[in-house]
Enzyme design. Structure first.
Site, PDB file in Angstrom:
ATOM      1  N   CYS A 110      -2.992  11.067   1.297  1.00 41.81           N
ATOM      2  CA  CYS A 110      -2.298   9.809   0.990  1.00 41.81           C
ATOM      3  C   CYS A 110      -0.938  10.070   0.349  1.00 41.81           C
ATOM      4  O   CYS A 110       0.093   9.895   0.994  1.00 41.81           O
ATOM      5  CB  CYS A 110      -3.151   8.960   0.057  1.00 41.81           C
ATOM      6  SG  CYS A 110      -4.712   8.481   0.782  1.00 41.81           S
ATOM      7  N   LYS A 130       0.829  -1.218   0.000  1.00 35.58           N
ATOM      8  CA  LYS A 130       0.000   0.000   0.000  1.00 35.58           C
ATOM      9  C   LYS A 130       0.866   1.271   0.000  1.00 35.58           C
ATOM     10  O   LYS A 130       0.618   2.212  -0.760  1.00 35.58           O
ATOM     11  CB  LYS A 130      -0.919  -0.037   1.224  1.00 35.58           C
ATOM     12  CG  LYS A 130      -1.633   1.246   1.533  1.00 35.58           C
ATOM     13  CD  LYS A 130      -2.711   1.587   0.538  1.00 35.58           C
ATOM     14  CE  LYS A 130      -3.162   3.024   0.734  1.00 35.58           C
ATOM     15  NZ  LYS A 130      -4.305   3.392  -0.011  1.00 35.58           N
TER      16      LYS A 130
HETATM   17  N1  LIG Z   1      -9.840   8.827   2.498  1.00 35.08           N
HETATM   18  C1  LIG Z   1      -9.197   8.123   1.574  1.00 35.08           C
HETATM   19  O1  LIG Z   1      -9.339   8.393   0.359  1.00 35.08           O
HETATM   20  C2  LIG Z   1      -8.300   6.938   1.954  1.00 35.08           C
HETATM   21  C3  LIG Z   1      -7.895   6.075   0.953  1.00 35.08           C
HETATM   22  C4  LIG Z   1      -7.122   4.968   1.272  1.00 35.08           C
HETATM   23  C5  LIG Z   1      -6.735   4.768   2.587  1.00 35.08           C
HETATM   24  N2  LIG Z   1      -7.121   5.627   3.552  1.00 35.08           N
HETATM   25  C6  LIG Z   1      -6.678   5.347   4.913  1.00 35.08           C
HETATM   26  O2  LIG Z   1      -7.823   5.053   5.698  1.00 35.08           O
HETATM   27  C7  LIG Z   1      -7.587   5.459   7.047  1.00 35.08           C
HETATM   28  C8  LIG Z   1      -8.773   6.247   7.541  1.00 35.08           C
HETATM   29  O3  LIG Z   1      -8.918   7.404   6.748  1.00 35.08           O
HETATM   30  P1  LIG Z   1     -10.295   8.192   6.566  1.00 35.08           P
HETATM   31  O4  LIG Z   1     -10.129   9.009   5.342  1.00 35.08           O
HETATM   32  O5  LIG Z   1     -11.470   7.279   6.701  1.00 35.08           O
HETATM   33  O6  LIG Z   1     -10.246   9.154   7.857  1.00 35.08           O
HETATM   34  P2  LIG Z   1     -11.367  10.155   8.358  1.00 35.08           P
HETATM   35  O7  LIG Z   1     -10.651  11.289   8.976  1.00 35.08           O
HETATM   36  O8  LIG Z   1     -12.387  10.427   7.311  1.00 35.08           O
HETATM   37  O9  LIG Z   1     -12.133   9.354   9.504  1.00 35.08           O
HETATM   38  C9  LIG Z   1     -11.527   8.859  10.628  1.00 35.08           C
HETATM   39  C10 LIG Z   1     -12.589   8.530  11.673  1.00 35.08           C
HETATM   40  O10 LIG Z   1     -11.908   7.904  12.763  1.00 35.08           O
HETATM   41  C11 LIG Z   1     -12.464   8.427  13.952  1.00 35.08           C
HETATM   42  N3  LIG Z   1     -11.516   8.239  15.053  1.00 35.08           N
HETATM   43  C12 LIG Z   1     -10.457   9.018  15.402  1.00 35.08           C
HETATM   44  N4  LIG Z   1      -9.861   8.511  16.490  1.00 35.08           N
HETATM   45  C13 LIG Z   1     -10.537   7.389  16.826  1.00 35.08           C
HETATM   46  C14 LIG Z   1     -10.403   6.415  17.843  1.00 35.08           C
HETATM   47  N5  LIG Z   1      -9.431   6.496  18.744  1.00 35.08           N
HETATM   48  N6  LIG Z   1     -11.303   5.396  17.891  1.00 35.08           N
HETATM   49  C15 LIG Z   1     -12.291   5.302  16.972  1.00 35.08           C
HETATM   50  N7  LIG Z   1     -12.489   6.192  15.988  1.00 35.08           N
HETATM   51  C16 LIG Z   1     -11.603   7.209  15.908  1.00 35.08           C
HETATM   52  C17 LIG Z   1     -12.752   9.881  13.639  1.00 35.08           C
HETATM   53  O11 LIG Z   1     -13.682  10.434  14.551  1.00 35.08           O
HETATM   54  C18 LIG Z   1     -13.307   9.749  12.210  1.00 35.08           C
HETATM   55  O12 LIG Z   1     -14.701   9.550  12.208  1.00 35.08           O
HETATM   56  C19 LIG Z   1      -6.260   6.224   7.049  1.00 35.08           C
HETATM   57  O13 LIG Z   1      -5.227   5.376   7.504  1.00 35.08           O
HETATM   58  C20 LIG Z   1      -6.034   6.542   5.598  1.00 35.08           C
HETATM   59  O14 LIG Z   1      -4.668   6.631   5.322  1.00 35.08           O
HETATM   60  C21 LIG Z   1      -7.903   6.700   3.271  1.00 35.08           C
END
Ligand SMILES: NC(=O)c1ccc[n+]([C@@H]2O[C@H](COP(=O)([O-])OP(=O)(O)OC[C@H]3O[C@@H](n4cnc5c(N)ncnc54)[C@H](O)[C@@H]3O)[C@@H](O)[C@H]2O)c1
Length: 444
Positions: free
Chosen positions: A281, A227
């Site tokens: 990312c 990844k």
């Molecule tokens: N958004 C994208 O396009 C994308 C794509 C691929 C991978 N990712 C990966 O996915 C992961 C999540 O990203 P996202 O975009 O969904 O983030 P986001 O910021 O949209 O959401 C994260 C959520 O996690 C919650 N959170 C924070 N701390 C927490 C805790 N201790 N316990 C439970 N919930 C908690 C927040 O309140 C929020 O609702 C990251 O590692 C990111 O690198 C994201």
């Protein structure tokens, strides 16, 4: 029903008949679509989030993640049928679940070191609620070795040993705006476990979620590297494209024409140049390597530097355009088009628009912004909101993000004070725009 070590057939049957309970930690842009899809495929899902408003909304069947086709309906349906619920109690969720999936954010600190504090905190909660024969899956993007060297030791604090529970890394490979499509089968799922049983169990689960199936890799570190390397590849490739685009400018040739023609040969995969790399990312993942390994990372660091420098290059093109019109940047009015990091999304994290706005201001320009999705929220980024109908005092326009809407603008009808345009995303046709009397500079 605990699934660790069951056969694929048993797992598929239990999944379909709603006998497996999943906890999904982090109900954000990626976690909520995943939770909804698992529920839709028959899983019982407990979504876990620290944000109580998110928990409340989901339990009412409401979807706080915007711009994901089909998600709101899927959330409403699965809350209604009882397969999707949400909680802010992470330990109880682990106690009540068979499979725990971690999909919380991973950030960088101010020195660009990976900040794994949320990952650690969630792992501690899961460890406190961990029971025999559960499977823990990390989906968050992680620096290689995090699952084995950071998360596993925390889970072992539960008193359970390796073999008593499973642990796999199955990275999220999704883009905002197409999450459901990606999760359910745009590309294969990568699965790597700390042992063969963990890999097999996770592979069985994802074979129901993802119609493209899974690729089983050797271990969690390999899966993490897959990844992160995907992101690194794109960052390095874009840096190359940016450098070549600047060279093309000097040579007086069109970089996009060169790249597209070069890419007709199957070994060339030149990406498109632009005024910067944004989102949470691509600009972030190189640091998951740069800051964690001892081996040289010269190319990765240089690529970051080149891509970050594109904001400065973009502003230098604005200065050239203004100079061609006999003006200075100090005291000019500049319109930034697109504040989101890419077109057609609301995501602004690490957007190139942010350094572009900062640099313009430092040089004394008055900065305005128009973004089709953010509206007057562009004002959160230190620019004054300006719709395209009200730009008669604008001296120069910079296209920062590739919104579809920008491709259909009738530029000849825009009422600008000075016709100067800097295209950071290959939106306008250079010949056509110059025919309309614009001073034009582009990247690519
Ligand atoms: N958004 C994208 O396009 C994308 C794509 C691929 C991978 N990712 C990966 O996915 C992961 C999540 O990203 P996202 O975009 O969904 O983030 P986001 O910021 O949209 O959401 C994260 C959520 O996690 C919650 N959170 C924070 N701390 C927490 C805790 N201790 N316990 C439970 N919930 C908690 C927040 O309140 C929020 O609702 C990251 O590692 C990111 O690198 C994201």
């Amino acid at each position: 029903m605990k699934v660790f070590g069951l056969s694929r057939e048993q797992i598929l049957r239990l999944f379909e008949s709603s006998e497996i309970t999943f906890a999904v930690y982090g109900l954000g842009k990626m976690g909520l679509p995943l939770a909804a899809v698992i529920a839709d495929k028959g899983g019982k899902v407990i979504g876990v989030d620290v944000n109580r408003n998110v928990v409340k909304d989901i339990n009412m069947g409401l979807c706080h993640v915007m711009g994901e086709p089909g998600l709101a309906e899927m959330v409403a349906l699965n809350v209604e049928n009882g397969r999707l619920t949400a909680t802010d109690n992470p330990v109880k969720a682990a106690e009540d679940s068979d499979v725990m999936i971690i999909l919380v954010p991973t950030f960088l600190d101010e020195m660009n070191n990976p900040d794994l504090s949320i990952i650690r905190s969630v792992s501690k909660s899961i460890s406190r609620g961990l029971t025999h024969d559960s499977l823990v899956i990390t989906e968050s993007t992680l620096p290689p070795r995090t699952t084995s060297d950071v998360i596993l030791p925390i889970l072992l604090e539960s008193g359970l040993g390796i073999g008593d529970f499973g642990l796999s890394h199955c990275p999220e490979r999704t883009m905002s705006g197409r999450a459901i499509h990606d999760i359910t089968g745009a590309y294969v799922k990568i699965v790597g476990g700390i042992d063969a049983k963990s890999t097999e169990t996770a592979a069985s689960i994802y074979s129901r979620i993802n119609s493209k199936g899974v690729i089983k890799v050797s271990d969690t570190t390999t899966a993490e590297a897959v990844k992160v390397f995907e992101g690194v590849y794109r960052d390095v490739n874009i840096a190359l494209a940016n450098e070549l685009a600047i060279i093309c400018q000097e040579l007086g040739i069109d970089a996009v024409e060169v790249f597209n023609t070069a890419n007709t040969q199957p070994y060339s995969h030149l990406h498109m140049p632009g005024c910067g790399v944004g989102g949470h990312c691509i600009p972030v993942y190189p640091y998951f390597i740069i800051k964690t390994v001892k081996s040289p990372t010269r190319l990765l660091s240089l690529s970051r530097q080149i891509n970050d420098s594109m904001a400065e290059y973009t502003v230098s093109l604005v200065e050239r355009g203004l100079k061609d019109a006999g003006m200075e940047i100090t005291g000019s009015n500049v319109l930034v088009m697109g504040v989101a990091y890419r077109g057609d999304v609301e995501e602004t994290r690490c957007s190139p628009a942010i350094p572009v706005i900062g640099l313009l201001k430092r040089k004394g320009a008055r900065v305005f912004a128009y973004d089709p999705l953010l509206g007057n929220r562009v004002e959160d980024f230190n620019a004054e909101f300006r719709p395209l109908e009200d730009i008669s005092d604008i001296d120069a326009v910079i296209i920062v993000s590739d919104f579809k809407e920008f491709r259909t603008i009738d530029w000849g009808k825009l009422n600008l004070r000075q016709k100067i345009i800097v295209d950071g995303r290959q939106i306008v046709d250079p010949e056509e725009i110059q025919r309309l009397g614009f001073i034009f500079y582009g990247i690519g």
